[in-house]
Write a protein that holds these residues in place. Structure first.
Motif, short mmCIF file in Angstrom:
data_model
loop_
_atom_site.label_atom_id
_atom_site.label_comp_id
_atom_site.label_asym_id
_atom_site.label_seq_id
_atom_site.Cartn_x
_atom_site.Cartn_y
_atom_site.Cartn_z
N THR A 55 0.80 -1.22 0.00
CA THR A 55 0.00 0.00 0.00
C THR A 55 0.83 1.27 0.00
O THR A 55 0.30 2.36 -0.23
CB THR A 55 -0.92 0.02 1.23
N PRO A 87 2.10 3.17 -5.97
CA PRO A 87 2.10 2.15 -4.90
C PRO A 87 2.91 0.92 -5.31
O PRO A 87 3.00 0.59 -6.50
CB PRO A 87 0.62 1.81 -4.72
N SER A 138 -0.38 -4.75 -4.68
CA SER A 138 -0.80 -5.97 -4.00
C SER A 138 -1.84 -6.66 -4.86
O SER A 138 -1.99 -6.34 -6.05
CB SER A 138 -1.38 -5.64 -2.61
N ILE A 196 -4.28 -3.87 -5.71
CA ILE A 196 -3.72 -2.57 -6.06
C ILE A 196 -2.73 -2.76 -7.20
O ILE A 196 -1.77 -3.52 -7.07
CB ILE A 196 -3.01 -1.91 -4.86
N THR A 217 -0.47 3.42 8.54
CA THR A 217 -0.78 3.80 7.15
C THR A 217 -1.15 2.58 6.33
O THR A 217 -2.10 2.61 5.54
CB THR A 217 0.42 4.53 6.52
N ASN A 218 -0.41 1.51 6.50
CA ASN A 218 -0.70 0.28 5.77
C ASN A 218 -2.07 -0.28 6.16
O ASN A 218 -2.86 -0.66 5.29
CB ASN A 218 0.39 -0.75 6.05
N ARG A 250 -4.93 1.76 4.72
CA ARG A 250 -5.14 1.64 3.27
C ARG A 250 -5.52 0.24 2.83
O ARG A 250 -6.11 0.07 1.76
CB ARG A 250 -3.87 2.07 2.53
N ASP A 251 -5.19 -0.75 3.62
CA ASP A 251 -5.45 -2.15 3.25
C ASP A 251 -6.85 -2.54 3.69
O ASP A 251 -7.13 -2.70 4.88
CB ASP A 251 -4.42 -3.06 3.91
N SER A 280 -2.40 -10.96 6.46
CA SER A 280 -1.72 -9.69 6.71
C SER A 280 -0.69 -9.82 7.82
O SER A 280 0.38 -9.20 7.76
CB SER A 280 -2.75 -8.61 7.07
#
Length: 629
Positions: A89, A133, A136, A139, A330-331, A334-335, A391
């Motif tokens: 991300t 980015p 993933s 993404i 942040t990850n 956004r995830d 994750s």
């Protein structure tokens, strides 16, 4: 120096080093610790060896850095892994910026760190994708080659004296591979040593290497200056045809994977082709080898400086925790698969449960209805946590790479992981919990509502900590999910709903499992918070009303004669305990491979000594006859 025998993790590999003349011998001392000693980037050494070199075979040995014995470990050398473990991300710039804050010392200003990041982006040709980015499964992001260059850029930020790279040109086109290799050459010319494993380099890239080591099934076919390799093969009876890339020719000669003439032999030579065997024998008696042995001996006699981790300057643990927490947050933000999807599912099911148990009331049937709602909330919200296990595993992969390169310590990671996840735990508890409490019409009063929400937060914290501890030892997300479900399933069985605690068999199930189960303490907190102070209808017509205290004592065996906050305190202690277990398991995982390898090495040395095959290789020339055999 003790005998060192290593086994390459690959049948045919390249290992080459860029170096200035003063720095070559950092790796040279390993390569010739024995007659047929070889070095592969994916090999394992004893406890004193680098911990990031993989899982092949080793007996014993000694590591010399600048002629001095030193343990290569976290931070004093960098290792670029073959796999690109990156946060999908984050953008290219964000990845490098966070890494710079984690690695670069506090003595550097923010402007200097920013300049270091911009230099790395420019040198690796990542300007056009600086704001893209990483990418993933959902993404669209960097290509494989761009990820490879980004991984290399991360490890060049600190400019360490010793850098290992495992196939840094894999996934790159010829132009990008040449550009990256030239950048690595620039690092070597600045006084650093780089050791690279590489598959089939182009002729332009091959010409940039200073020294070359060719391995075949763990045996050293050639180790010496790169420009002398072609002459060695010519004299060995395998001349390189005109207009052919020497690298292609060398690999063609020593590769035994498709050679029908390959024969099984003694240990260490199994699967080696006849061509490779003849070259190995030729190299043992060659002047090139004698010259390299002399250089290594000369280098080991000159004691230089010990490679330090931080060059006297360090990054404070507080700053590392701050930036690592910010990056993880942040990850997670956004995830969508990390917490947002869970929040959506929790909210939707809370509405469903609230609809089913809407204003449950105080009838006799409401007693069981309230208990059913509590156990559903407790069980579902914790079991649903395993959905985020992929994750967790990705976080562990990234931590492994950064930890092995000395970016930060295990304690910083554990603390940052908890701090970054806690805001989302609050959301998972407050939003669905409020919906359930209001729609279900549970015990009125703000203090009872607060106790319900805090109990939910503590329960989710325990579940997150437990899954984190499991992720420290799980080899993949599927194994981790199965293990997590199994542990929580056992805890749920002993939680007091399916079988009253007083009716559980005393050995094992009641003592200690029912007290180890966080479901037990969550149920006690929920039951006592809701039932105490309420009165319910009796199922016997005309019978006296049933008080919440009587229900807790005789029907559910959940009554506690002390504060209802006590189970919440126990849950908080459990969350802390599992976080400590998480840290200890990480430490154990770091120590265990080295311990196992040392035990295996000791056992093999004893076996060889008892069989008369043990050789002390201090005097290399004295062992020539044995190696030629």
């Amino acid at each position: 120096m003790e005998r060192l025998e290593c086994f390459s993790a690959f049948h045919t590999r390249w290992a080459a080093s860029f170096s200035s003349s003063e720095r070559l011998w950092i790796c040279g001392a390993w390569l010739f610790a024995s007659h047929h000693g070889s070095f592969g980037v994916r090999e394992v050494y004893p406890s004193q060896c680098p911990r990031w070199l993989g899982s092949a075979t080793i007996d014993s040995g000694e590591i010399l850095v600048n002629g001095r014995r030193q343990r290569l470990s976290y931070g004093n050398a960098a290792y670029v892994m073959q796999d690109d473990a990156l946060i999908g991300t984050l953008t290219t710039y964000e990845t490098l910026a966070y890494s710079a804050h984690l690695q670069l010392p506090d003595t550097m200003t923010a402007v200097e760190k920013e300049q270091r990041v911009q230099d790395a982006i420019r040198e690796m040709g990542l300007q056009e994708c600086a704001d893209t980015p990483v990418g993933s499964w959902y993404i669209k992001g960097l290509s494989g080659g761009q990820k490879r260059r980004l991984t290399i850029a991360i490890e060049t930020l600190k400019k360490r004296a010793l850098l290992f790279l495992d196939e840094p040109t894999s996934g790159l086109d010829s132009a990008a591979a040449l550009h990256v290799t030239k950048r690595l050459l620039t690092l070597a010319e600045s006084g650093r040593t780089l050791l690279v494993s590489i598959h089939q380099p182009s002729s332009e890239i091959f010409q940039l290497f200073h020294y070359l080591c060719l391995l075949s099934s763990g045996q050293t076919v050639y180790f010496g200056e790169r420009y002398k390799a072609q002459e060695f093969f010519d004299l060995g009876g395998f001349p390189c045809p005109a207009y052919r890339n020497p690298a292609d020719h060398f690999l063609w000669v020593i590769n035994s994977d498709f050679d029908t003439e390959a024969e099984d032999g003694e240990q260490g030579s199994k699967g080696i082709s006849n061509k490779s065997k003849s070259l190995i024998k030729a190299y043992i008696g060659s002047d090139i080898r004698k010259e390299m042995i002399a250089k290594i001996r000369h280098a080991t006699e000159k004691e230089g400086d010990i490679i330090t981790k931080d060059d006297g300057d360090k990054v404070s643990a507080m700053k590392q925790t701050f930036y690592l927490t910010a990056r993880s947050f942040t990850n997670m933000r956004r995830d969508i698969a990390y917490y947002w999807f869970r929040l959506f599912i929790y909210t939707m099911l809370s509405i469903c449960v609230g609809t089913i148990y809407y204003k449950v009331g105080h009838s006799y049937d409401a007693i069981q209805a309230r208990a059913g709602m509590f156990i559903f909330v407790t069980a579902f919200l914790t079991f649903m946590g395993v959905a985020s296990f992929p994750s967790f595993i990705e976080d562990m992969k990234i931590f492994t790479r950064e930890r092995l390169n000395g970016h930060y310590g295990a304690t910083v990671f554990v603390v940052a992981n908890f701090l970054s996840a806690f805001p989302f735990v609050l959301l998972l508890a407050i939003i669905p919990g409020t919906i359930l409490y209001e729609m279900g019409g549970l015990h009125p009063g703000f203090d009872h509502y607060i106790c319900f929400i805090i109990t939910l937060i503590a329960t989710l914290s325990v579940e997150e900590s437990l899954l984190a501890a499991i992720s420290a030892v799980a080899p993949d997300f599927l194994t981790g999910m199965i293990a997590g479900c199994g542990v929580m399933g056992i805890y749920l069985l002993n939680g007091g709903f399916f079988r009253l605690i007083r009716d559980l068999p005393n050995p094992v199930w009641r003592y200690p499992l029912s007290y180890m189960s966080f479901h037990t303490w969550t149920s006690r907190a929920f039951y006592n918070n809701d039932f105490l102070g309420l009165v319910f209808d009796n199922n016997v017509p005309g019978g006296p009303p049933l008080t919440g205290e009587e229900i807790l004592k005789y029907r559910f065996d959940m009554y506690i004669d002390y504060s209802k906050w006590w189970p919440v305190f126990v849950l908080v202690c459990m969350a802390f305990t599992y976080r400590v277990m998480f840290l200890l398991l990480i430490k154990l995982r770091e120590m265990l491979p080295s311990l196992i390898m040392s035990m295996r090495a000791t056992r093999k040395m004893v076996d060889r000594a008892s069989s008369g095959r043990f050789v002390v290789p201090h005097d290399i020339e004295e062992n020539e006859v044995e190696m030629q055999k």
